[in-house]
Design an enzyme around this catalytic site. Structure first.
Site, mmCIF file in Angstrom:
data_model
loop_
_atom_site.group_PDB
_atom_site.id
_atom_site.type_symbol
_atom_site.label_atom_id
_atom_site.label_comp_id
_atom_site.label_asym_id
_atom_site.label_seq_id
_atom_site.Cartn_x
_atom_site.Cartn_y
_atom_site.Cartn_z
ATOM 1 N N TYR A 1 0.859 -1.248 0.066
ATOM 2 C CA TYR A 1 -0.098 -0.031 0.031
ATOM 3 C C TYR A 1 0.894 1.302 -0.013
ATOM 4 O O TYR A 1 0.641 2.103 -0.905
ATOM 5 C CB TYR A 1 -0.932 -0.146 1.277
ATOM 6 C CG TYR A 1 -1.809 1.256 1.511
ATOM 7 C CD1 TYR A 1 -1.275 2.372 2.139
ATOM 8 C CD2 TYR A 1 -3.024 1.271 0.995
ATOM 9 C CE1 TYR A 1 -2.213 3.336 2.446
ATOM 10 C CE2 TYR A 1 -3.690 2.404 0.955
ATOM 11 C CZ TYR A 1 -3.192 3.477 1.700
ATOM 12 O OH TYR A 1 -4.054 4.620 1.956
ATOM 13 N N GLN A 2 1.957 1.416 0.777
ATOM 14 C CA GLN A 2 2.465 2.460 1.195
ATOM 15 C C GLN A 2 3.439 3.005 -0.042
ATOM 16 O O GLN A 2 3.523 4.022 -0.751
ATOM 17 C CB GLN A 2 3.553 2.524 2.359
ATOM 18 C CG GLN A 2 3.285 1.672 3.689
ATOM 19 C CD GLN A 2 1.966 2.546 4.467
ATOM 20 O OE1 GLN A 2 1.634 3.609 4.076
ATOM 21 N NE2 GLN A 2 1.991 2.083 5.746
ATOM 22 N N ASP B 1 1.080 6.990 10.401
ATOM 23 C CA ASP B 1 1.951 5.708 10.694
ATOM 24 C C ASP B 1 3.136 6.098 10.156
ATOM 25 O O ASP B 1 4.331 5.428 10.720
ATOM 26 C CB ASP B 1 1.473 4.534 10.158
ATOM 27 C CG ASP B 1 0.901 4.581 8.715
ATOM 28 O OD1 ASP B 1 -0.239 4.571 8.620
ATOM 29 O OD2 ASP B 1 1.870 4.694 7.847
ATOM 30 N N GLU C 1 -1.894 15.137 10.110
ATOM 31 C CA GLU C 1 -2.728 13.775 10.641
ATOM 32 C C GLU C 1 -3.492 14.170 11.686
ATOM 33 O O GLU C 1 -2.895 14.952 12.558
ATOM 34 C CB GLU C 1 -1.495 12.783 10.955
ATOM 35 C CG GLU C 1 -2.024 11.906 12.078
ATOM 36 C CD GLU C 1 -2.904 10.908 11.532
ATOM 37 O OE1 GLU C 1 -2.901 10.345 10.150
ATOM 38 O OE2 GLU C 1 -4.241 10.504 12.222
ATOM 39 N N GLY D 1 -7.093 17.621 7.979
ATOM 40 C CA GLY D 1 -6.551 18.075 6.773
ATOM 41 C C GLY D 1 -7.572 18.944 5.926
ATOM 42 O O GLY D 1 -7.038 19.850 4.955
ATOM 43 N N ASP E 1 -3.514 9.690 2.469
ATOM 44 C CA ASP E 1 -3.532 8.454 2.976
ATOM 45 C C ASP E 1 -4.621 8.326 4.076
ATOM 46 O O ASP E 1 -4.174 8.059 5.114
ATOM 47 C CB ASP E 1 -2.161 8.015 3.631
ATOM 48 C CG ASP E 1 -2.195 6.691 4.457
ATOM 49 O OD1 ASP E 1 -1.272 6.374 4.975
ATOM 50 O OD2 ASP E 1 -3.028 5.825 4.150
ATOM 51 N N SER E 2 -5.884 7.882 3.784
ATOM 52 C CA SER E 2 -6.888 8.023 4.772
ATOM 53 C C SER E 2 -7.350 6.383 5.062
ATOM 54 O O SER E 2 -7.051 5.550 4.520
ATOM 55 C CB SER E 2 -8.185 8.699 4.090
ATOM 56 O OG SER E 2 -8.573 7.633 3.010
ATOM 57 N N SER E 3 -8.283 6.576 6.274
ATOM 58 C CA SER E 3 -8.848 5.463 6.647
ATOM 59 C C SER E 3 -10.320 5.170 5.916
ATOM 60 O O SER E 3 -10.057 5.836 4.597
ATOM 61 C CB SER E 3 -9.394 5.588 7.953
ATOM 62 O OG SER E 3 -9.776 6.625 8.403
ATOM 63 N N ASP E 4 -11.172 4.675 6.200
ATOM 64 C CA ASP E 4 -12.549 4.561 5.422
ATOM 65 C C ASP E 4 -13.439 5.764 5.612
ATOM 66 O O ASP E 4 -13.254 6.375 6.404
ATOM 67 C CB ASP E 4 -13.166 3.375 5.566
ATOM 68 C CG ASP E 4 -11.905 2.005 5.429
ATOM 69 O OD1 ASP E 4 -11.629 1.267 6.181
ATOM 70 O OD2 ASP E 4 -11.606 1.997 4.260
HETATM 71 N N1 LIG Z 1 -1.170 4.074 6.136
HETATM 72 C C1 LIG Z 1 -2.161 3.013 6.408
HETATM 73 C C2 LIG Z 1 -3.121 2.961 5.517
HETATM 74 C C3 LIG Z 1 -4.382 3.052 5.827
HETATM 75 N N2 LIG Z 1 -5.441 2.955 4.537
HETATM 76 C C4 LIG Z 1 -6.623 2.503 4.827
HETATM 77 C C5 LIG Z 1 -6.854 1.707 6.221
HETATM 78 C C6 LIG Z 1 -8.365 0.908 6.086
HETATM 79 C C7 LIG Z 1 -8.565 0.177 4.937
HETATM 80 N N3 LIG Z 1 -9.960 -0.404 4.933
HETATM 81 C C8 LIG Z 1 -8.297 1.001 3.742
HETATM 82 C C9 LIG Z 1 -6.992 1.572 3.639
#
Ligand SMILES: NCCCN[C@H]1CC[C@H](N)CC1
Length: 292
Positions: free
Chosen positions: A64-65, A89, A109, A141, A159-162
């Site tokens: 991913y990174q 992170d 962040e 952000g 670089d987000s969560s959901d």
């Molecule tokens: N840098 C950490 C990646 C975070 N990206 C998300 C985390 C949660 C996932 N369901 C989707 C990608």
């Protein structure tokens, strides 16, 4: 919950849940924004979990990174100023720092606990913070981008969560507008854009928004991440009006011999062939994404 197993149950992927065998819980906390947990898994190293959702594991975070950072930065000549939204992170910072042309890396962040927990439990990921070009801002952000002068950045990486919880508004149109304003002409953005197996409707909406806002090019690329739901995740790669950007043709290879690459070790996942291949889509996704 099965004894000794963590299952990733969420309304964002109904009826399915990836599970990892737990050896030991290493940290549990509640920040101002979310529940934060770290556990030692049996086969994926240490795992970072936010509000019950797997953010990264030591074993597969490279996929991913590396992809979210190098797909945009290898597509433009000489990126100098880069902004990371989210990514607390430090993994994206680590990858951005491999580019010797980069002079300034700003990161915004929202959750300080994510930064602190990553530095404590994931030193090989948080190593990104040690680069002198990095400026850490703790905050939202959306607000950060409002204070950025127009045309400041060559690249923005989201670089987000959901889109459930703190990252919800990072998937909405006004935020994409503020990114386009912060980018120079021909600047590029790379955002976490969910899974074609799970979120075709979310992707459809994101693509429609991006086509209205980013008048250069709009592309969706993907990678495999075994510990993300459906085992894959995608990215929107867009450019603003200006010098053309052909994301499918990586013109700016990473300087593999650059000094900072010695401290970081070699990349584990990204390469130029995979860069090109990542924009090839299954027909059900191509039909939606390329028609918007
Ligand atoms: N840098 C950490 C990646 C975070 N990206 C998300 C985390 C949660 C996932 N369901 C989707 C990608």
């Amino acid at each position: 919950v099965l004894p000794g197993w963590f299952s990733e149950i969420s309304p964002l992927w109904p009826g399915e849940a990836h599970s990892l065998k737990v050896e030991k819980i290493l940290f549990q906390g509640k920040s101002d924004y979310q529940n934060v947990m770290v556990f030692q898994s049996s086969t994926y190293g240490k795992v970072l979990v936010l509000d019950g959702v797997i953010q990264l594991t030591e074993r597969d975070e490279c996929a991913y990174q590396e992809m979210i950072a190098h797909l945009p930065l290898c597509s433009i000549p000489n990126p100098k100023k880069v902004l990371v939204i989210g990514g607390g992170d430090g993994g994206v910072l680590r990858e951005v720092s491999r580019h010797s042309s980069v002079e300034q890396i700003d990161i915004c962040e929202i959750d300080k606990m994510v930064v602190e927990v990553s530095k404590q439990f994931f030193p090989d990921v948080a190593v990104g913070y040690e680069d002198p070009r990095v400026n850490l801002h703790i905050g939202d952000g959306v607000a950060f981008l409002k204070n950025v002068a127009a045309g400041t950045y060559d690249a923005v990486i989201v670089d987000s969560s959901d889109p459930i919880g703190p990252a919800q508004e990072l998937f909405e149109k006004p935020f994409f507008d503020s990114i386009a304003r912060a980018l120079r002409p021909g600047g590029v953005v790379s955002t976490q854009a969910e899974s074609i197996w799970l979120h075709m409707h979310i992707i459809e909406e994101i693509v429609a928004n991006c086509r209205q806002i980013f008048k250069g090019s709009v592309n969706y690329a993907w990678t495999t991440v075994p510990t993300y739901p459906s085992g894959m995740i995608g990215f929107m790669l867009c450019s603003t009006e200006g010098p053309a950007v052909d994301f499918k043709n990586p013109i700016n290879p990473i300087d593999a011999d650059a000094s900072h690459n010695k401290t970081l070790g070699p990349m584990k996942f990204y390469n130029s062939e995979l860069h090109k291949a990542s924009f090839c889509l299954p027909s059900f996704a191509k039909r939606v994404i390329e028609s918007k």
